[in-house]
Enzyme design. Structure first.
Site, PDB file in Angstrom:
ATOM      1  N   GLY A   1      19.964 -12.789  71.378  1.00  0.00           N
ATOM      2  CA  GLY A   1      18.766 -13.499  71.822  1.00  0.00           C
ATOM      3  C   GLY A   1      18.145 -12.931  73.082  1.00  0.00           C
ATOM      4  O   GLY A   1      17.499 -13.648  73.838  1.00  0.00           O
ATOM      5  N   SER A   2      18.275 -11.608  73.294  1.00  0.00           N
ATOM      6  CA  SER A   2      17.626 -11.057  74.500  1.00  0.00           C
ATOM      7  C   SER A   2      16.104 -11.091  74.355  1.00  0.00           C
ATOM      8  O   SER A   2      15.379 -11.262  75.344  1.00  0.00           O
ATOM      9  CB  SER A   2      18.129  -9.642  74.806  1.00  0.00           C
ATOM     10  OG  SER A   2      17.629  -8.711  73.890  1.00  0.00           O
ATOM     11  N   ASN A   3      15.599 -10.958  73.143  1.00  0.00           N
ATOM     12  CA  ASN A   3      14.145 -11.081  72.949  1.00  0.00           C
ATOM     13  C   ASN A   3      13.685 -12.520  73.161  1.00  0.00           C
ATOM     14  O   ASN A   3      12.617 -12.767  73.724  1.00  0.00           O
ATOM     15  CB  ASN A   3      13.738 -10.585  71.553  1.00  0.00           C
ATOM     16  CG  ASN A   3      13.631  -9.082  71.512  1.00  0.00           C
ATOM     17  OD1 ASN A   3      12.656  -8.516  71.992  1.00  0.00           O
ATOM     18  ND2 ASN A   3      14.648  -8.424  70.986  1.00  0.00           N
TER      19      ASN A   3
ATOM     20  N   LYS B   1      18.987 -20.710  48.773  1.00  0.00           N
ATOM     21  CA  LYS B   1      18.071 -20.398  49.882  1.00  0.00           C
ATOM     22  C   LYS B   1      16.889 -21.375  49.869  1.00  0.00           C
ATOM     23  O   LYS B   1      16.424 -21.823  50.911  1.00  0.00           O
ATOM     24  CB  LYS B   1      17.566 -18.953  49.727  1.00  0.00           C
ATOM     25  CG  LYS B   1      16.756 -18.454  50.917  1.00  0.00           C
ATOM     26  CD  LYS B   1      16.185 -17.060  50.676  1.00  0.00           C
ATOM     27  CE  LYS B   1      17.193 -15.975  50.874  1.00  0.00           C
ATOM     28  NZ  LYS B   1      17.147 -15.309  52.166  1.00  0.00           N
TER      29      LYS B   1
ATOM     30  N   MET C   1      19.020 -12.509  61.078  1.00  0.00           N
ATOM     31  CA  MET C   1      19.578 -11.551  60.127  1.00  0.00           C
ATOM     32  C   MET C   1      19.547 -12.035  58.677  1.00  0.00           C
ATOM     33  O   MET C   1      20.448 -11.722  57.899  1.00  0.00           O
ATOM     34  CB  MET C   1      21.021 -11.203  60.547  1.00  0.00           C
ATOM     35  CG  MET C   1      21.118 -10.564  61.929  1.00  0.00           C
ATOM     36  SD  MET C   1      20.102  -9.073  62.087  1.00  0.00           S
ATOM     37  CE  MET C   1      21.114  -7.924  61.152  1.00  0.00           C
ATOM     38  N   ARG C   2      18.547 -12.811  58.321  1.00  0.00           N
ATOM     39  CA  ARG C   2      18.411 -13.264  56.931  1.00  0.00           C
ATOM     40  C   ARG C   2      17.041 -12.897  56.400  1.00  0.00           C
ATOM     41  O   ARG C   2      16.076 -12.881  57.170  1.00  0.00           O
ATOM     42  CB  ARG C   2      18.499 -14.785  56.837  1.00  0.00           C
ATOM     43  CG  ARG C   2      19.788 -15.250  57.136  1.00  0.00           C
ATOM     44  CD  ARG C   2      20.169 -16.635  56.804  1.00  0.00           C
ATOM     45  NE  ARG C   2      21.590 -16.580  56.947  1.00  0.00           N
ATOM     46  CZ  ARG C   2      22.425 -16.305  55.984  1.00  0.00           C
ATOM     47  NH1 ARG C   2      22.009 -16.185  54.759  1.00  0.00           N
ATOM     48  NH2 ARG C   2      23.710 -16.185  56.239  1.00  0.00           N
TER      49      ARG C   2
ATOM     50  N   ASN D   1       8.041 -10.775  62.867  1.00  0.00           N
ATOM     51  CA  ASN D   1       9.365 -10.200  63.138  1.00  0.00           C
ATOM     52  C   ASN D   1       9.240  -9.005  64.079  1.00  0.00           C
ATOM     53  O   ASN D   1       8.193  -8.363  64.154  1.00  0.00           O
ATOM     54  CB  ASN D   1       9.989  -9.722  61.811  1.00  0.00           C
ATOM     55  CG  ASN D   1      11.398  -9.200  61.990  1.00  0.00           C
ATOM     56  OD1 ASN D   1      12.204  -9.783  62.723  1.00  0.00           O
ATOM     57  ND2 ASN D   1      11.719  -8.103  61.327  1.00  0.00           N
TER      58      ASN D   1
ATOM     59  N   HIS E   1      11.201  -5.337  64.921  1.00  0.00           N
ATOM     60  CA  HIS E   1      12.170  -4.410  64.303  1.00  0.00           C
ATOM     61  C   HIS E   1      12.299  -3.164  65.186  1.00  0.00           C
ATOM     62  O   HIS E   1      11.289  -2.615  65.639  1.00  0.00           O
ATOM     63  CB  HIS E   1      11.689  -4.026  62.900  1.00  0.00           C
ATOM     64  CG  HIS E   1      12.651  -3.143  62.182  1.00  0.00           C
ATOM     65  ND1 HIS E   1      13.794  -3.633  61.560  1.00  0.00           N
ATOM     66  CD2 HIS E   1      12.672  -1.803  62.010  1.00  0.00           C
ATOM     67  CE1 HIS E   1      14.469  -2.622  61.034  1.00  0.00           C
ATOM     68  NE2 HIS E   1      13.816  -1.502  61.300  1.00  0.00           N
TER      69      HIS E   1
HETATM   70  C1  GRF Z   1      16.293  -6.450  68.269  1.00  0.00           C
HETATM   71  O1  GRF Z   1      16.532  -5.093  68.502  1.00  0.00           O
HETATM   72  C2  GRF Z   1      15.271  -6.636  67.196  1.00  0.00           C
HETATM   73  O2  GRF Z   1      14.365  -5.588  67.096  1.00  0.00           O
HETATM   74  C3  GRF Z   1      16.110  -6.711  65.941  1.00  0.00           C
HETATM   75  O3  GRF Z   1      17.280  -7.364  66.327  1.00  0.00           O
HETATM   76  C4  GRF Z   1      17.520  -7.146  67.701  1.00  0.00           C
HETATM   77  C5  GRF Z   1      17.750  -8.488  68.315  1.00  0.00           C
HETATM   78  O4  GRF Z   1      18.215  -8.366  69.632  1.00  0.00           O
HETATM   79  N1  GRF Z   1      15.404  -7.408  64.898  1.00  0.00           N
HETATM   80  P1  GRF Z   1      18.324  -9.649  70.549  1.00  0.00           P
HETATM   81  O5  GRF Z   1      19.209 -10.662  69.819  1.00  0.00           O
HETATM   82  O6  GRF Z   1      16.947 -10.176  70.780  1.00  0.00           O
HETATM   83  O7  GRF Z   1      18.987  -9.169  71.797  1.00  0.00           O
END
Ligand code: GRF
Length: 189
Positions: free
Chosen positions: A14-16, A64, A89-90, A106, A108
């Protein structure tokens, strides 16, 4: 307080998500963190900010479609307008996609269409390319195939480790995602 209400979906660190929380001028309220992993560090980050969490176990549902219907109900109760996936991750199925058409985004860690799917950072190193990057895109039914909203390049230094490259990519992600979120919210008026 801002008015547009959004949810973030995260399965991991969850760093984003944290970068969105730390952004000084985010143009929306993050009112819900959804996770499919009970131990995801993102959950504690939400709690530390007083943000509601919804943790579900996909295995506890027959399909789902069933767990996505449950999610839609909860998202509607909270008047969620946008869903931002941040390390979720789904694969999002047609049920949720239809309910939030054009409003699921999303991030990526590659310059799509290069290196879709899992371990995009490892794939880039393996391929020996000199640059990779970050893509923010709308979700569609494919894997990392939806319309691209924004991209930023990240150079790959010679002999960089996977961790080193991940750090470089994360730095870009943490700046770009809040910026793009604001553009999307503001473009709606
Ligand atoms: C990120 O690199 C994002 O691009 C990918 O998963 C990673 C998630 O990182 N989809 P975080 O959990 O936000 O640290």
């Amino acid at each position: 307080m801002n008015q547009v209400r959004v949810a973030v979906f995260a399965s991991g660190t969850g760093s984003n998500f944290q970068a969105m929380l730390d952004a000084e001028n985010l143009a929306c309220d993050i009112v819900l963190l959804v996770s499919d992993k009970p131990n995801a560090p993102a959950i504690n980050k939400a709690k530390a900010h007083g943000i509601a969490t919804l943790v579900f176990d996909p295995k506890g549902f027959p399909s789902k479609q069933d767990y996505e219907s449950m999610l839609i109900e909860k998202l509607r109760v909270k008047s969620i307008r946008w869903i931002f996936l941040a390390g979720y991750m789904r694969i999002v199925g047609p049920t949720l996609l239809k309910a939030f058409e054009g409003r699921i985004v999303n991030i990526h860690p590659s310059l799509l269409p290069a290196f879709p799917g899992k371990d995009a950072i490892g794939q880039a190193i393996e391929a020996g390319v000199k640059k990779t990057g970050v893509t923010i895109h709308f979700i569609d039914e494919g894997i990392d195939t939806g319309p691209i909203i924004a991209q930023e390049e990240v150079s790959i230094p010679p002999a960089v480790s996977k961790e080193g490259l991940a750090q470089r990519i994360h730095r870009v992600e943490h700046q770009l995602y809040p910026k793009v979120i604001n553009q999307l919210i503001q473009s709606e008026g």
